[in-house]
Write an enzyme that holds these catalytic residues in place. Structure first.
Site, PDB file in Angstrom:
ATOM      1  N   THR A 149       3.247   0.979   9.444  1.00 33.48           N
ATOM      2  CA  THR A 149       4.241   0.011   9.892  1.00 33.48           C
ATOM      3  C   THR A 149       4.558  -0.886   8.713  1.00 33.48           C
ATOM      4  O   THR A 149       3.721  -1.690   8.287  1.00 33.48           O
ATOM      5  CB  THR A 149       3.715  -0.822  11.073  1.00 33.48           C
ATOM      6  OG1 THR A 149       3.436   0.051  12.163  1.00 33.48           O
ATOM      7  CG2 THR A 149       4.753  -1.841  11.515  1.00 33.48           C
ATOM      8  N   LYS A 173       9.564  -0.039  15.840  1.00 31.15           N
ATOM      9  CA  LYS A 173       8.156  -0.433  15.891  1.00 31.15           C
ATOM     10  C   LYS A 173       7.978  -1.946  15.799  1.00 31.15           C
ATOM     11  O   LYS A 173       7.186  -2.532  16.546  1.00 31.15           O
ATOM     12  CB  LYS A 173       7.383   0.258  14.762  1.00 31.15           C
ATOM     13  CG  LYS A 173       5.918  -0.177  14.628  1.00 31.15           C
ATOM     14  CD  LYS A 173       5.124   0.111  15.893  1.00 31.15           C
ATOM     15  CE  LYS A 173       3.731  -0.495  15.853  1.00 31.15           C
ATOM     16  NZ  LYS A 173       2.856   0.100  14.840  1.00 31.15           N
ATOM     17  N   LYS A 229       0.791  -9.404  10.214  1.00 29.90           N
ATOM     18  CA  LYS A 229       1.652  -8.730   9.239  1.00 29.90           C
ATOM     19  C   LYS A 229       2.906  -8.185   9.905  1.00 29.90           C
ATOM     20  O   LYS A 229       4.032  -8.363   9.414  1.00 29.90           O
ATOM     21  CB  LYS A 229       0.867  -7.619   8.565  1.00 29.90           C
ATOM     22  CG  LYS A 229       1.630  -6.833   7.500  1.00 29.90           C
ATOM     23  CD  LYS A 229       2.237  -5.544   8.031  1.00 29.90           C
ATOM     24  CE  LYS A 229       1.185  -4.548   8.454  1.00 29.90           C
ATOM     25  NZ  LYS A 229       1.787  -3.259   8.871  1.00 29.90           N
ATOM     26  N   ASN A 247       0.831  -1.206   0.000  1.00 30.87           N
ATOM     27  CA  ASN A 247       0.000   0.000   0.000  1.00 30.87           C
ATOM     28  C   ASN A 247       0.864   1.255   0.000  1.00 30.87           C
ATOM     29  O   ASN A 247       0.575   2.232  -0.705  1.00 30.87           O
ATOM     30  CB  ASN A 247      -0.916   0.020   1.222  1.00 30.87           C
ATOM     31  CG  ASN A 247      -1.906  -1.117   1.246  1.00 30.87           C
ATOM     32  OD1 ASN A 247      -1.983  -1.867   2.217  1.00 30.87           O
ATOM     33  ND2 ASN A 247      -2.691  -1.280   0.190  1.00 30.87           N
TER      34      ASN A 247
END
Length: 329
Positions: free
Chosen positions: A127, A202, A277, A101
């Site tokens: 992320t 992250k 994910k 994306n």
């Protein structure tokens, strides 16, 4: 007298005063120039609203037009593509579900880079794979703009309250410019280093979060089966060495806490598919660096199984329900 000499007398003082006032006014007006925001999902929606609350005009885009309607009603401009956002704003924040994306929004046929202005500041709070962040940064740099990765921690509740933590990677000289916007949406904005280090922080955080959520769910499940009241058990854990964010702020057991997804049939919050994910990103990074992460690997497998068994759209804390329903893993 000395001051008058330095400033050139009363007339000089007034010229200096007007110049300083004009500079202050100019900076104040510049700080409220439009901000582009792309990706108005569970996290992006409240983040963009907080920018509006702080007085920033927002130029919005989402692949789902219905996500934009609310912002149009709030006075935001809505565009037809990421390229249109880039044409109208030189500061853009993106909040997207995955690496593909992000690539599409930045480098696609109607992506940001088609119409990005030189000197623009592009902040990606998705992320994604750190390698993809570095790839996008190079593409953005070729267009004369600046890219920073700034993924977030805190979940939807923190996004609504403006209490997110941002982990920022990029050129250090641009950090203050990014921080100006990010502090409208978060209470902690931390500079991590070069592009990609925000993403690295992250995915490490989310790997630990997944492990601790599974551990909390297992402990709560065992305690309940041993006859303990879940609220009592949670209270004991939270005053003991087992306490963690998953137990005291986001408890996965229905009825223990209010205002969390477990109190609402695991609706809202951070989806199981997104956690799977992120754990996949951690696995890729662990493989690339030859770092052993056995618990992270096991957590990845559990969340993948959850996705395959109908939990994909439920909050990741639904691992408690999954464990209750599974006789074996």
């Amino acid at each position: 007298m000395a001051a008058a000499v330095v400033l050139g007398g009363p007339a000089g003082w007034w010229r200096w005063h007007r110049r300083v006032a004009a500079m202050v006014c100019s900076r104040a007006m510049a700080s409220k120039t439009p901000v582009g925001f792309i990706g108005l999902g569970n996290m992006g929606n409240p983040m963009a609203k907080n920018l509006l609350k702080h007085g920033y005009p927002v130029i919005a885009y989402d692949v789902f037009p219905e996500a934009c309607k609310e912002f149009q009603d709030l006075g935001a401009q809505v565009t037809d593509s990421p390229a249109d956002v880039a044409e109208r704003a030189d500061r853009i924040i993106t909040m997207l579900p995955s690496s593909p994306n992000a690539k599409e929004v930045y480098t696609g046929a109607n992506g940001i880079l088609k119409k990005v202005k030189k000197g623009s500041l592009l902040i990606d709070s998705s992320t994604i794979d750190p390698a993809v962040s570095k790839e996008l940064a190079k593409a953005v740099e070729k267009m004369g703009a600046v890219f920073m990765d700034a993924p977030v921690s805190g979940g939807v509740g923190a996004a609504r309250a403006g209490n997110l933590t941002f982990m920022v990677g990029g050129v250090e000289q641009e950090f203050d410019a990014a921080k100006e916007l990010l502090t409208c949406m978060g209470s902690n904005v931390v500079y991590c280093g070069a592009v990609g280090t925000g993403q690295a922080a992250k995915i490490c955080n989310n790997m630990l979060l997944a492990i601790s959520m599974i551990g909390t769910a297992e402990a709560m499940n065992l305690g309940i089966r041993l006859g303990l009241d879940p609220k009592l058990l949670a209270k004991i854990l939270n005053m003991s060495s087992g306490r963690c964010w998953s137990s005291d702020t986001y408890n996965p057991v229905p009825g223990v806490m209010e205002g969390v997804p477990s109190a609402n049939n695991y609706q809202g919050g951070f989806g199981t598919t997104l956690m799977a994910k992120d754990l996949g990103l951690a696995q890729i990074s662990a493989t690339n660096t030859m770092t052993p992460v056995p618990l992270g690997s096991q957590a990845h497998q559990i969340y993948r199984m959850m996705c395959a068994k109908g939990y994909a759209l439920k909050d990741f804390s639904a691992v408690f329900q999954f464990l209750r329903e599974e006789e074996t893993l």
